[in-house]
Structure formats: C-alpha cells, structure tokens
Write a protein that holds these residues in place. Sequence first.
Motif, PDB file in Angstrom:
ATOM      1  N   TRP A 260     -15.119   1.001  -8.010  1.00  0.00           N
ATOM      2  CA  TRP A 260     -14.912   1.398  -6.610  1.00  0.00           C
ATOM      3  C   TRP A 260     -16.163   1.116  -5.792  1.00  0.00           C
ATOM      4  O   TRP A 260     -16.102   0.579  -4.686  1.00  0.00           O
ATOM      5  CB  TRP A 260     -14.554   2.886  -6.525  1.00  0.00           C
TER       6      TRP A 260
ATOM      7  N   ARG B  31      -3.657  -1.273  -8.466  1.00  0.00           N
ATOM      8  CA  ARG B  31      -4.017   0.132  -8.439  1.00  0.00           C
ATOM      9  C   ARG B  31      -3.986   0.670  -9.866  1.00  0.00           C
ATOM     10  O   ARG B  31      -3.207   0.220 -10.709  1.00  0.00           O
ATOM     11  CB  ARG B  31      -3.078   0.946  -7.534  1.00  0.00           C
TER      12      ARG B  31
ATOM     13  N   GLU C  41      -8.949  -5.216  -3.439  1.00  0.00           N
ATOM     14  CA  GLU C  41      -8.539  -4.980  -2.060  1.00  0.00           C
ATOM     15  C   GLU C  41      -8.394  -6.327  -1.363  1.00  0.00           C
ATOM     16  O   GLU C  41      -8.995  -7.329  -1.780  1.00  0.00           O
ATOM     17  CB  GLU C  41      -9.578  -4.131  -1.310  1.00  0.00           C
TER      18      GLU C  41
ATOM     19  N   SER D 166       0.829  -1.201   0.000  1.00  0.00           N
ATOM     20  CA  SER D 166       0.000   0.000   0.000  1.00  0.00           C
ATOM     21  C   SER D 166       0.864   1.253   0.000  1.00  0.00           C
ATOM     22  O   SER D 166       0.600   2.219  -0.736  1.00  0.00           O
ATOM     23  CB  SER D 166      -0.922   0.004   1.227  1.00  0.00           C
TER      24      SER D 166
ATOM     25  N   GLU E 156       1.129   4.127  -2.903  1.00  0.00           N
ATOM     26  CA  GLU E 156       0.898   5.535  -2.591  1.00  0.00           C
ATOM     27  C   GLU E 156       2.066   6.412  -3.010  1.00  0.00           C
ATOM     28  O   GLU E 156       1.886   7.572  -3.399  1.00  0.00           O
ATOM     29  CB  GLU E 156       0.617   5.682  -1.098  1.00  0.00           C
TER      30      GLU E 156
ATOM     31  N   THR F  86      -8.022   2.118  -1.798  1.00  0.00           N
ATOM     32  CA  THR F  86      -7.605   2.939  -2.926  1.00  0.00           C
ATOM     33  C   THR F  86      -8.355   4.273  -2.926  1.00  0.00           C
ATOM     34  O   THR F  86      -9.425   4.405  -2.325  1.00  0.00           O
ATOM     35  CB  THR F  86      -7.853   2.187  -4.243  1.00  0.00           C
TER      36      THR F  86
ATOM     37  N   HIS G 241     -10.632  -3.324  -9.800  1.00  0.00           N
ATOM     38  CA  HIS G 241     -10.278  -2.860  -8.470  1.00  0.00           C
ATOM     39  C   HIS G 241      -9.999  -4.094  -7.625  1.00  0.00           C
ATOM     40  O   HIS G 241     -10.656  -5.128  -7.785  1.00  0.00           O
ATOM     41  CB  HIS G 241     -11.422  -2.076  -7.824  1.00  0.00           C
TER      42      HIS G 241
END
Length: 392
Positions: A282, A263, A368, A181, A185, A384, A366
């Motif tokens: 999302w 991502r 997660e 993560s 970022e 995200t 997407h």
Amino acid sequence: MSDLHPVAPRGFATSEFEQRTEAAQKIMARLGLDAMLLTTEPEVRYFTGFDTIFWLSPTRPWFVIIPAKGAPIAVIPEIGGPSMALTWVSDIRTWLAPQPEDDGISLLSETLREVMPQGGVLGLPMGHETHIRMPGADLQKLRAGLQDITLADATEVVRSLRMVKSEAEIAKIARMCSIASAAFEDLPKHIKAGDTERQAFAKFKIDLLQKGADDVPYLVGSSGPGGFEDVINRPSDRVIAEGDMLLLDTGSLYDGYSCDFDRNFAFGHASDAAKSAYDLAWRATEAGLKAARPGITTTDLWGVMAQVLEEGGCSGHQIGRMGHGLGMQVTEWPSLTPGDKTLIEAGMVLTLEPGLAFGDGKMMLHEENIVIREDGAELLTRRTARELPIIS
C-alpha cells in the motif's frame, strides 16, 4: 453507485478518428513511411472504430491501410463489410473468405500498389507488444508480390499515439474503473468462507455485469492459507477457508476500454505477515501516486516504488514490472521497469502495481489505475482500503 463517474458516451465522433489518422500520417512522414498496414484488432479499432468480437475466430485475416493522405482503406472478409460500413471508413474492399490458397493477399497487394504506385516504404508494426495477424506463409506471399515496396517497422506510430489518451478515451476507462471499484467494495456482501474460488469469482463477475460492465474477459487470482502463490490463474474448485487470503484481478470492459486492478481480502483473520506485506504494498503504491507526473520516466516511477519495497525489506519484484499502460487492452505500452525509460506525458493512463514476496513463497500485489494530468496523477480507481479488508 451514486459516486460513479458519469456515463461515458459510447463510440467516438468522426473527428476523433480523423485526428488519429492525421497524427499518424505526420509521424509516418517523419519516419519516411509511404503507407502503414494494420492487421490486429486494437490497431484496426483505434483508427476505424470497427468493433466486433469476431476477432476471436482465427480463420480470417483483416487488413487496414493508412495511406500517406486521406482516410483508412479496409481490405477485409466480406462477412465484415456491413459492420465496417457502420464506421467512418468508406473505402471497403472485400473478398469471400476463407480462401486459404489466397486469403485476401492478392486484393491487399493490388490495393497497396494502388496506394503506392511509385513503390516506397510500407510501415508494419514489428516491435515489442505488437504482432502480425496473418499466416506466416501469407506474409511471405505478400512480401514477394510487393515488388518495389519494402517493409519497415511502424511500431513508433501506433505506440506514440495510443500511449496518450484523448479525454473521450479517458472517460471510458474512468467509467469502467468506477464500476469495478463498486463491485470490489460490494464483494464482501456476496462471498464468504465455504465458497469455492469458482463461486466467488462467478459472483464478482455477475456483479460487474449487473453494474454496467460490457464484458469481463480478464479475471484471475487465487486463494490460500495466509496468502497465495499464483496471481494469474483461473479460479479452481478450492474451498476458501477461515484464515485464507484471496486476490481478484480484473480487466473488465466498457465500450471497448479496460480497467485493470486487483483487490486483496482475508477471511476471518489475517496473519501479521500478511498485514505487514499489505501495508508495504500500500505504501509503495502511495509513493507511486505522489510521484507520477509529466516529465519523469517510467523508470523513475518504478524506482520510487522499488525504494519503498526495498526499505521495507523486500528485494524481489516477482512480476517483472510495477505497472504498465492501459486502454483498449488490459496491458499496453509503456512498462514500469528499470529499463523502459519512457517519458511520462499528460494523458497517459497507467497502472501502479508494486508486488512483493513474503512468508513462505507468498505474494502480495496492489494495483491502482491513474491518468497523468499536468499537475500529477488522478486516480481512476477508488483507492483500496488502508488496512487489509477482512471478511467475517
């Protein structure tokens, strides 16, 4: 890096392997299995702690027997003896490999007859998402030499145990998810339009390793004007341009446990179609996060996300499923599909991965990573961005 999960201790206590073995033996007894034979890296590692990248060599087979009672027995090439001796396994039997004419099969047969002197049923994982790691001819030799021992499917044993993780396992996955993560970022600081895909992927991989990943065996994705059409390819020498979309999807490892999430990024600007597709994916993921809890099935969870996509005008789910299990392997049981119907339990680690097609053959994904708790889903990845990130 201050908000990373605490560093997970490496390795496991012997008690964890003892508990896994005893749990397997209870399931074996219920299934009428007198012993179980393991031949693949994740199963061997799960029950023994034997962790080596030497599995990448296809030359030598490796065997571990789980008897009806007691600790596992390793029947392995001599080259692996010292490493196996570092684990909790004390009964280690070796042969000098490779010997194509008899590559451990006689030693394995002798050991099985010792473990099962009255004959009986030997379990071997045979189901979906398992395989037998030895030459087919050797398997035939083994079956011919087992005499009163018959083979039966033991998939349920390893599947039921590995789907539900211990807290020690969850801690390792959480650590890797936090490392990845942070790397995602920070990615906009390192890449720009004008880089090739290969350069962008290399920068990301280097950052993952510098942040604490042990390895990055799985890193795929692609770029394209306004979107992308391939989500599992290796990077190419294609130059990323203004207006392009970029997807990166990684399964990186920390102490033998994996993350698996992606991502999306746009460069300079994004089309309304790409923004809408991102928003829909999302929202589908968000619906999955809210719905995931013990007591529903994987099919229920798939349906919650599918409904959001369908209400948004998307009827195609091109990746075949919308999530899966995660652990020692980047994909594990169960699958989030219309037909899987696995009952979700606390302790399962899952990916949520809704995907859709938009525009002229473009795709949006997407993903997660979550762990199921008694009161619902706990994110292991850092969620995200709500809107499509644009790298200027």
